[in-house]
Design an enzyme around this catalytic site. Sequence first.
Site, PDB file in Angstrom:
ATOM      1  N   LYS A   1      -4.537  25.994  33.056  1.00 42.83           N
ATOM      2  CA  LYS A   1      -4.830  26.244  31.646  1.00 42.83           C
ATOM      3  C   LYS A   1      -5.161  27.714  31.404  1.00 42.83           C
ATOM      4  O   LYS A   1      -4.811  28.281  30.359  1.00 42.83           O
ATOM      5  CB  LYS A   1      -5.973  25.339  31.194  1.00 42.83           C
TER       6      LYS A   1
ATOM      7  N   TYR B   1      -6.357  22.188  37.495  1.00 44.99           N
ATOM      8  CA  TYR B   1      -6.158  22.035  36.050  1.00 44.99           C
ATOM      9  C   TYR B   1      -6.678  23.259  35.301  1.00 44.99           C
ATOM     10  O   TYR B   1      -5.975  23.839  34.470  1.00 44.99           O
ATOM     11  CB  TYR B   1      -6.867  20.775  35.569  1.00 44.99           C
TER      12      TYR B   1
ATOM     13  N   SER C   1      -6.819  24.625  26.945  1.00 42.95           N
ATOM     14  CA  SER C   1      -8.044  23.826  27.045  1.00 42.95           C
ATOM     15  C   SER C   1      -9.223  24.765  27.252  1.00 42.95           C
ATOM     16  O   SER C   1      -9.070  25.867  27.807  1.00 42.95           O
ATOM     17  CB  SER C   1      -7.952  22.856  28.221  1.00 42.95           C
TER      18      SER C   1
ATOM     19  N   ASP D   1      11.246  14.470  30.990  1.00 50.42           N
ATOM     20  CA  ASP D   1      10.151  15.053  31.751  1.00 50.42           C
ATOM     21  C   ASP D   1      10.156  16.555  31.491  1.00 50.42           C
ATOM     22  O   ASP D   1      11.116  17.249  31.864  1.00 50.42           O
ATOM     23  CB  ASP D   1      10.352  14.758  33.241  1.00 50.42           C
TER      24      ASP D   1
END
Length: 270
Positions: free
Chosen positions: A171, A167, A155, A76
């Site tokens: 990013k 998210y 992204s 992980d």
Amino acid sequence: MEGTQRGPVTGWGRALEGRHCVVTGGSRGLGASVVRSLLDEGARVSVCARHAGRLDELNASVQQDGHPALFTRALDVAEPGDLAAFVDDAAAEHGGLHGAVACSGGAAGRGLGSATVEEWRKTWELNAGHAAALISSAAPHFRAVGGGSIVVVSSISGWKPGPQAQYGSAKAAQIHLVASLARELGPDGIRVNAVSPGSMLIPGKRWDRMRREDPRAYERFLDEFPARALVDPEEVAEVVTFLLSDRSRGISGANVPVDRAQNAPTPEGY
């Protein structure tokens, strides 16, 4: 005449011949495309991902294609100690380290009203936290060989707003991380860059499922792309490979979009 002018480098051959690169999240999708691209350019590659079975499948596949075996480990990436141990062991296995790709990523939770603090934390650790940990672990090995190159896969959501905020903000943090650490590590001959893919068409993933299960919605989503085609993972992998090679020796601290001029990052727009 101030400074020394270098002419173009010729006779490249395979751009990463004899070099060793580590890739996180490399067992499938974009990560697997990056692994194959690096192997095609002569690199020795070490890969970590969560699922041992998928790593074994990738390893068998690349060897069937005539490439050397990968050094792999299931872990992980949000556990910094495990990630650091993998980097150290991979460098020992291959006699040094020259490149690294932070490809693992993802998101937990949905909108602000329902996402928990834990889901925000998990999203940040998986993206910005893991990238920082990889760079920190790789840097001493790069110094030992006189320099290196790191690519963080961010992204277009890092600067084109869309759901979910946890998210996109994680990013965006990766993009800032790259710009800052490129300055900090530059004196050691270490380059740090980001690549920001647009929406990629990957078998079995979100957009491929939409194409098969809701073709009308998929057709509407294509309006976000001037050429009406989503990004191919191999297109992103080729840019990652370029940034790890000396062909990009003048580039550091950059964020390189590979998005086919995509507008909104999701069908939801905004």
